[in-house]
Motif scaffolding. Structure first.
Motif, PDB file in Angstrom:
ATOM      1  N   HIS A 260      85.913  80.800  23.581  1.00 22.76           N
ATOM      2  CA  HIS A 260      85.650  79.537  22.909  1.00 22.76           C
ATOM      3  C   HIS A 260      85.713  79.767  21.401  1.00 22.76           C
ATOM      4  O   HIS A 260      85.659  80.906  20.937  1.00 22.76           O
ATOM      5  N   ARG A 261      85.816  78.686  20.656  1.00 25.85           N
ATOM      6  CA  ARG A 261      85.919  78.762  19.203  1.00 25.85           C
ATOM      7  C   ARG A 261      84.773  77.977  18.572  1.00 25.85           C
ATOM      8  O   ARG A 261      84.485  76.849  18.996  1.00 25.85           O
ATOM      9  N   ILE A 262      84.133  78.568  17.550  1.00 22.77           N
ATOM     10  CA  ILE A 262      83.063  77.912  16.802  1.00 22.77           C
ATOM     11  C   ILE A 262      83.552  77.707  15.365  1.00 22.77           C
ATOM     12  O   ILE A 262      84.050  78.631  14.724  1.00 22.77           O
ATOM     13  N   PHE A 263      83.368  76.492  14.840  1.00 21.71           N
ATOM     14  CA  PHE A 263      83.888  76.129  13.519  1.00 21.71           C
ATOM     15  C   PHE A 263      82.750  76.157  12.498  1.00 21.71           C
ATOM     16  O   PHE A 263      81.942  75.224  12.410  1.00 21.71           O
ATOM     17  N   ALA A 264      82.700  77.238  11.722  1.00 20.84           N
ATOM     18  CA  ALA A 264      81.591  77.417  10.775  1.00 20.84           C
ATOM     19  C   ALA A 264      81.569  76.324   9.712  1.00 20.84           C
ATOM     20  O   ALA A 264      80.493  75.856   9.314  1.00 20.84           O
ATOM     21  N   ASP A 265      82.723  75.890   9.237  1.00 20.58           N
ATOM     22  CA  ASP A 265      82.763  74.916   8.148  1.00 20.58           C
ATOM     23  C   ASP A 265      82.180  73.564   8.555  1.00 20.58           C
ATOM     24  O   ASP A 265      81.731  72.790   7.698  1.00 20.58           O
ATOM     25  N   ASP A 266      82.203  73.256   9.839  1.00 21.71           N
ATOM     26  CA  ASP A 266      81.704  71.966  10.320  1.00 21.71           C
ATOM     27  C   ASP A 266      80.341  72.086  11.007  1.00 21.71           C
ATOM     28  O   ASP A 266      79.780  71.082  11.456  1.00 21.71           O
ATOM     29  N   LEU A 267      79.815  73.303  11.103  1.00 27.77           N
ATOM     30  CA  LEU A 267      78.521  73.535  11.755  1.00 27.77           C
ATOM     31  C   LEU A 267      77.380  73.020  10.869  1.00 27.77           C
ATOM     32  O   LEU A 267      77.450  73.091   9.645  1.00 27.77           O
ATOM     33  N   GLN A 268      76.331  72.516  11.518  1.00 24.66           N
ATOM     34  CA  GLN A 268      75.135  72.074  10.785  1.00 24.66           C
ATOM     35  C   GLN A 268      73.891  72.571  11.518  1.00 24.66           C
ATOM     36  O   GLN A 268      73.658  72.229  12.677  1.00 24.66           O
ATOM     37  N   LEU A 269      73.125  73.412  10.838  1.00 27.07           N
ATOM     38  CA  LEU A 269      71.840  73.882  11.350  1.00 27.07           C
ATOM     39  C   LEU A 269      70.763  73.416  10.372  1.00 27.07           C
ATOM     40  O   LEU A 269      70.797  73.788   9.195  1.00 27.07           O
ATOM     41  N   LYS A 270      69.851  72.568  10.846  1.00 28.51           N
ATOM     42  CA  LYS A 270      68.811  72.005   9.977  1.00 28.51           C
ATOM     43  C   LYS A 270      67.561  72.867  10.068  1.00 28.51           C
ATOM     44  O   LYS A 270      67.001  73.064  11.147  1.00 28.51           O
ATOM     45  N   ILE A 271      67.128  73.382   8.909  1.00 25.48           N
ATOM     46  CA  ILE A 271      66.057  74.361   8.875  1.00 25.48           C
ATOM     47  C   ILE A 271      65.194  74.141   7.631  1.00 25.48           C
ATOM     48  O   ILE A 271      65.690  73.666   6.599  1.00 25.48           O
ATOM     49  N   LYS A 272      63.903  74.477   7.735  1.00 25.69           N
ATOM     50  CA  LYS A 272      63.057  74.518   6.543  1.00 25.69           C
ATOM     51  C   LYS A 272      61.852  75.396   6.820  1.00 25.69           C
ATOM     52  O   LYS A 272      61.560  75.757   7.977  1.00 25.69           O
ATOM     53  N   SER A 273      61.154  75.754   5.754  1.00 28.02           N
ATOM     54  CA  SER A 273      59.967  76.601   5.879  1.00 28.02           C
ATOM     55  C   SER A 273      58.856  75.847   6.611  1.00 28.02           C
ATOM     56  O   SER A 273      58.726  74.619   6.501  1.00 28.02           O
ATOM     57  N   TRP A 274      58.062  76.618   7.343  1.00 28.43           N
ATOM     58  CA  TRP A 274      56.966  76.048   8.133  1.00 28.43           C
ATOM     59  C   TRP A 274      55.967  75.361   7.194  1.00 28.43           C
ATOM     60  O   TRP A 274      55.530  75.918   6.210  1.00 28.43           O
ATOM     61  N   GLY A 275      55.633  74.102   7.518  1.00 27.66           N
ATOM     62  CA  GLY A 275      54.674  73.352   6.727  1.00 27.66           C
ATOM     63  C   GLY A 275      55.239  72.700   5.486  1.00 27.66           C
ATOM     64  O   GLY A 275      54.526  71.995   4.769  1.00 27.66           O
ATOM     65  N   SER A 276      56.523  72.909   5.206  1.00 30.12           N
ATOM     66  CA  SER A 276      57.127  72.334   4.007  1.00 30.12           C
ATOM     67  C   SER A 276      57.306  70.819   4.162  1.00 30.12           C
ATOM     68  O   SER A 276      57.581  70.318   5.258  1.00 30.12           O
ATOM     69  N   THR A 277      57.127  70.112   3.064  1.00 32.00           N
ATOM     70  CA  THR A 277      57.364  68.665   3.059  1.00 32.00           C
ATOM     71  C   THR A 277      58.732  68.323   2.450  1.00 32.00           C
ATOM     72  O   THR A 277      59.064  67.146   2.295  1.00 32.00           O
ATOM     73  N   GLU A 278      59.483  69.354   2.104  1.00 28.05           N
ATOM     74  CA  GLU A 278      60.808  69.143   1.538  1.00 28.05           C
ATOM     75  C   GLU A 278      61.799  68.734   2.642  1.00 28.05           C
ATOM     76  O   GLU A 278      61.514  68.867   3.836  1.00 28.05           O
ATOM     77  N   ALA A 279      62.955  68.266   2.224  1.00 26.97           N
ATOM     78  CA  ALA A 279      64.000  67.904   3.191  1.00 26.97           C
ATOM     79  C   ALA A 279      64.558  69.163   3.866  1.00 26.97           C
ATOM     80  O   ALA A 279      64.473  70.276   3.321  1.00 26.97           O
ATOM     81  N   TYR A 280      65.107  68.982   5.043  1.00 24.11           N
ATOM     82  CA  TYR A 280      65.706  70.102   5.753  1.00 24.11           C
ATOM     83  C   TYR A 280      66.963  70.580   5.029  1.00 24.11           C
ATOM     84  O   TYR A 280      67.759  69.773   4.533  1.00 24.11           O
ATOM     85  N   GLN A 281      67.123  71.905   4.987  1.00 21.61           N
ATOM     86  CA  GLN A 281      68.362  72.488   4.497  1.00 21.61           C
ATOM     87  C   GLN A 281      69.389  72.475   5.624  1.00 21.61           C
ATOM     88  O   GLN A 281      69.048  72.578   6.798  1.00 21.61           O
ATOM     89  N   ILE A 282      70.659  72.379   5.260  1.00 18.45           N
ATOM     90  CA  ILE A 282      71.739  72.473   6.242  1.00 18.45           C
ATOM     91  C   ILE A 282      72.493  73.777   5.998  1.00 18.45           C
ATOM     92  O   ILE A 282      73.059  73.993   4.914  1.00 18.45           O
ATOM     93  N   LEU A 283      72.472  74.654   6.995  1.00 21.18           N
ATOM     94  CA  LEU A 283      73.137  75.957   6.899  1.00 21.18           C
ATOM     95  C   LEU A 283      74.278  76.037   7.912  1.00 21.18           C
ATOM     96  O   LEU A 283      74.308  75.291   8.893  1.00 21.18           O
ATOM     97  N   ARG A 284      75.178  76.957   7.648  1.00 24.48           N
ATOM     98  CA  ARG A 284      76.318  77.199   8.545  1.00 24.48           C
ATOM     99  C   ARG A 284      76.406  78.702   8.807  1.00 24.48           C
ATOM    100  O   ARG A 284      77.276  79.384   8.270  1.00 24.48           O
ATOM    101  N   PRO A 285      75.506  79.238   9.640  1.00 27.08           N
ATOM    102  CA  PRO A 285      75.335  80.686   9.713  1.00 27.08           C
ATOM    103  C   PRO A 285      76.292  81.434  10.630  1.00 27.08           C
ATOM    104  O   PRO A 285      76.296  82.655  10.626  1.00 27.08           O
TER     105      PRO A 285
END
Length: 296
Positions: A260-285
């Motif tokens: 199978h093929r995974i497309f890093a440029d179009d991947l979206q992983l929403k993450i943030k530090s525990w307890g943070s009130t900031e918006a989620y970061q979008i990473l492409r790991p």
């Protein structure tokens, strides 16, 4: 055959081992004199040159004329030989690619030429929209695939028996992720300070069977989710994750026996530090490189 009157010199250039004298209509003769020596230049076809495998020249002058020939030399530019059904070398720009067409520099002597692309992965043939094509002298033309395809390399194939000379061929393509059974990262903090958590993923992929998505944590049970087959088409699936907390995480997609093929440029992983009130970061790991574009 050009005659240089002041030297009583007749020059007869010939090709094909002296069996084909160059026609007078194809020759322009020019003469200059410096320091008592005459330089004679013959241009062929109004400067367009003469295409031949060899060139010989016969010089004739009366013995009593006093003419002395010091040196003669042809001005030669190497040219590709004429071929009829010979494939080009494999064209490769590195890694898997989405092949959209090819740019060819060639001369088919203004006769219509038919050709296709052949990919190295499956050896399948791929039709081009602008074929047949006439190359009039050395010219460059672009050709687009009827259906673009994915491969590591390709070559130009022709079997129509029409002669042409090919100077260069260049694939037009975009990078594409490799076809693998297992895409897996190392354990990583993903740039988080302290504890973090992942809320959701948007996974762009191509597969012909279901694939397994694993999220492995240093301090949390592994989360395993099955992603459906895309039927060989490019698709993007949203995955909302159950609760998780980690300092380190590894991400993996796994398919048994079918790549199978995974497309890093179009991947979206929403993450943030525990307890943070900031918006989620979008990473492409993880995943392979791709790019949007079409130059043909």
């Amino acid at each position: 055959m050009p005659v240089i009157p002041d030297l009583s010199l007749t020059i007869t250039p010939s090709t094909a081992l002296y069996t084909a004298p160059v026609n007078d209509a194809q020759i322009n003769a020019y003469e200059s004199v410096q320091e008592g020596r005459h330089a004679v230049v013959l241009d062929f076809n109004q400067g367009g040159g003469l295409y031949s495998r060899d060139l010989g020249t016969i010089f004739e002058w009366p013995a009593q004329s006093g003419t002395i020939l010091y040196v003669w030399q042809p001005s030669i530019i190497p040219m590709p030989e004429g071929t009829y059904g010979r494939a080009t070398d494999w064209l490769d720009s590195g890694g898997a690619k989405f092949i959209q067409g090819v740019i060819i520099e060639a001369d088919s002597f203004n006769v219509a030429k038919n050709f296709v692309l052949q990919d190295a992965d499956t050896l399948a043939f791929h039709a081009l929209n602008e074929v047949p094509a006439n190359f009039n002298q050395q010219s460059v033309k672009a050709f687009s695939c009827v259906t673009p395809f994915v491969a590591h390399s390709a070559r130009v194939i022709s079997t129509d028996g029409v002669e042409w000379r090919v100077w260069s061929t260049k694939l037009v393509s975009q990078p594409w992720p490799e076809l693998c059974f297992n895409w897996q990262t190392e354990m990583t903090s993903l740039g988080m300070i302290g504890w973090g958590h992942v809320r959701e993923l948007n996974v762009p992929y191509v597969s012909t069977s279901p694939i397994t998505l694993n999220l492995t944590f240093d301090a949390w049970p592994t989360i395993t989710i099955t992603l459906p087959s895309t039927g060989g088409l490019q698709a993007k699936t949203k995955v909302t994750l159950p609760a998780n907390k980690f300092k380190l995480i590894a991400l993996q997609t796994l398919s048994g026996g079918v790549g199978h093929r995974i497309f890093a440029d179009d991947l979206q992983l929403k993450i943030k530090s525990w307890g943070s009130t900031e918006a989620y970061q979008i990473l492409r790991p993880w995943g392979g490189q791709s790019r949007t574009g079409a130059t043909v």
